[in-house]
Design a protein around this motif. Structure first.
Motif, short mmCIF file in Angstrom:
data_model
loop_
_atom_site.label_atom_id
_atom_site.label_comp_id
_atom_site.label_asym_id
_atom_site.label_seq_id
_atom_site.Cartn_x
_atom_site.Cartn_y
_atom_site.Cartn_z
N ASP B 88 0.83 -1.21 0.00
CA ASP B 88 0.00 0.00 0.00
C ASP B 88 0.86 1.26 0.00
N SER B 89 2.16 1.09 0.15
CA SER B 89 3.06 2.25 0.11
C SER B 89 2.92 2.93 -1.25
N SER B 90 2.60 4.21 -1.21
CA SER B 90 2.33 4.93 -2.45
C SER B 90 2.17 6.41 -2.15
N PHE B 91 1.95 7.16 -3.18
CA PHE B 91 1.66 8.59 -3.09
C PHE B 91 0.16 8.73 -3.27
N TYR B 92 -0.53 9.25 -2.26
CA TYR B 92 -1.98 9.40 -2.32
C TYR B 92 -2.30 10.88 -2.50
N ILE B 93 -3.08 11.17 -3.52
CA ILE B 93 -3.38 12.55 -3.88
C ILE B 93 -4.89 12.73 -3.94
N CYS B 94 -5.37 13.81 -3.35
CA CYS B 94 -6.79 14.10 -3.47
C CYS B 94 -6.98 15.31 -4.38
N SER B 95 -8.16 15.43 -4.91
CA SER B 95 -8.52 16.62 -5.65
C SER B 95 -9.96 16.97 -5.31
N ALA B 96 -10.32 18.20 -5.57
CA ALA B 96 -11.66 18.66 -5.24
C ALA B 96 -12.19 19.52 -6.36
N SER B 97 -13.50 19.46 -6.53
CA SER B 97 -14.13 20.32 -7.54
C SER B 97 -15.35 20.98 -6.94
N ARG B 98 -15.66 22.16 -7.51
CA ARG B 98 -16.82 22.90 -7.05
C ARG B 98 -18.08 22.32 -7.70
N GLU B 99 -19.22 22.64 -7.14
CA GLU B 99 -20.48 22.22 -7.74
C GLU B 99 -20.62 22.85 -9.12
N GLY B 100 -20.88 22.03 -10.09
CA GLY B 100 -21.06 22.51 -11.45
C GLY B 100 -19.76 22.80 -12.18
N GLY B 101 -18.64 22.68 -11.47
CA GLY B 101 -17.35 22.96 -12.11
C GLY B 101 -16.72 21.69 -12.62
N ASN B 102 -15.90 21.82 -13.64
CA ASN B 102 -15.25 20.63 -14.15
C ASN B 102 -13.75 20.64 -13.93
N GLU B 103 -13.23 21.67 -13.30
CA GLU B 103 -11.79 21.66 -13.00
C GLU B 103 -11.57 21.02 -11.63
N GLN B 104 -10.56 20.19 -11.56
CA GLN B 104 -10.18 19.58 -10.30
C GLN B 104 -8.95 20.28 -9.76
N TYR B 105 -8.99 20.59 -8.48
CA TYR B 105 -7.87 21.24 -7.81
C TYR B 105 -7.20 20.20 -6.93
N PHE B 106 -5.92 20.00 -7.16
CA PHE B 106 -5.20 18.92 -6.50
C PHE B 106 -4.53 19.36 -5.21
N GLY B 107 -4.56 18.46 -4.23
CA GLY B 107 -3.79 18.66 -3.03
C GLY B 107 -2.34 18.31 -3.27
N PRO B 108 -1.48 18.57 -2.29
CA PRO B 108 -0.04 18.34 -2.46
C PRO B 108 0.37 16.89 -2.34
N GLY B 109 -0.56 16.02 -1.95
CA GLY B 109 -0.24 14.60 -1.86
C GLY B 109 0.27 14.18 -0.50
N THR B 110 0.10 12.90 -0.22
CA THR B 110 0.58 12.28 1.02
C THR B 110 1.38 11.04 0.65
N ARG B 111 2.62 11.01 1.08
CA ARG B 111 3.45 9.83 0.79
C ARG B 111 3.36 8.87 1.95
N LEU B 112 2.82 7.70 1.69
CA LEU B 112 2.65 6.67 2.70
C LEU B 112 3.70 5.58 2.52
N THR B 113 4.40 5.29 3.59
CA THR B 113 5.35 4.17 3.59
C THR B 113 4.95 3.21 4.69
N VAL B 114 4.72 1.97 4.31
CA VAL B 114 4.33 0.93 5.27
C VAL B 114 5.52 -0.01 5.45
N THR B 115 5.96 -0.14 6.69
CA THR B 115 7.15 -0.97 6.95
C THR B 115 6.77 -2.34 7.51
#
Lengths: 109, 115
Positions: B88-115
């Motif tokens: 599951d170690s990976s870079f997880y990125i979220c994005s968000a869009s406004r109602e009625g909008g089609n552009e997605q705004y991305f977050g800076p990401g979260t790097r997860l490392t599972v040991t």
């Protein structure tokens, strides 16, 4: 299925012009976007084409031909900082972004 | 406007534990948020789409019981990776869009490392 194809790597010299092509096959199409991503960073939005033609934003331009399911990103006056991965992405009929595999651009002095 | 934040920016956890990642739209109301996963030198793969107040829609092949998504408000969505494993170690990125909008705004990401 849904697929977007773009070259895996492109190399160019500083000051040059480079074009990154993208062909797509998706279920539904609202528009083609381009994103830049530096290593370790998140994607940043560059451009969006919903209609055929060329959109220009500074040194970057993006083109779309819906009839050919084809678009490209044109980068002019390349700078070292432009070295990054570039992704095309199609917004499908459910407003989801389907990303291409990405093109790594290396700008050399 | 249209700033999206993620917390934490990186996290290391032990195998078998759960990790929660937050995604916030700071200056707009996000009716829809998207969660992506990106493995090194690969593309972004959409995991799920979440709309405020309703259950998330997961992409084919993504285990909804393993990746719990909650979109409790118009500015916050969370992704919980349950019983994390090294794969599951990976870079997880979220994005968000406004109602009625089609552009997605991305977050800076979260790097997860599972040991």
């Amino acid at each position: 299925g849904q697929s977007l194809e773009q070259p895996s790597e492109v190399t160019a010299v500083e000051g040059a012009i480079v074009q990154i092509n993208c062909t797509y096959q998706t279920s539904g199409f609202y528009g083609l976007s381009w994103y830049q991503q530096h290593d370790g960073g998140a994607p940043t939005f560059l451009s969006y084409n919903a209609l055929d033609g060329l959109e220009e934003t500074g040194r970057f331009s993006s083109f779309l031909s819906r009839s050919d399911s084809y678009g490209y990103l044109l980068l002019q006056e390349l700078q070292m900082k432009d070295s990054a991965s570039y992704f095309c992405a199609v917004m499908d009929s459910s407003y989801k972004l389907i990303f291409g595999s990405g093109t790594r651009l290396l700008v050399r002095p | 406007g249209a700033v999206v934040s993620q917390h934490p920016s990186w996290v290391i956890c032990k195998s078998g534990t759960s990790v929660k990642i937050e995604c916030r739209s700071l200056d707009f109301q996000a009716t829809t948020m998207f969660w992506y996963r990106q493995f090194p030198k690969q593309s972004l793969m959409l995991m799920a789409t979440s709309n405020e107040g309703s259950k998330a829609t997961y992409e084919q092949g993504v285990e909804k019981d393993k990746f719990l998504i909650n979109h409790a408000s118009l500015t916050l969505s969370t992704l919980t990776v349950t019983s994390a494993h090294p794969e599951d170690s990976s870079f997880y990125i979220c994005s968000a869009s406004r109602e009625g909008g089609n552009e997605q705004y991305f977050g800076p990401g979260t790097r997860l490392t599972v040991t």
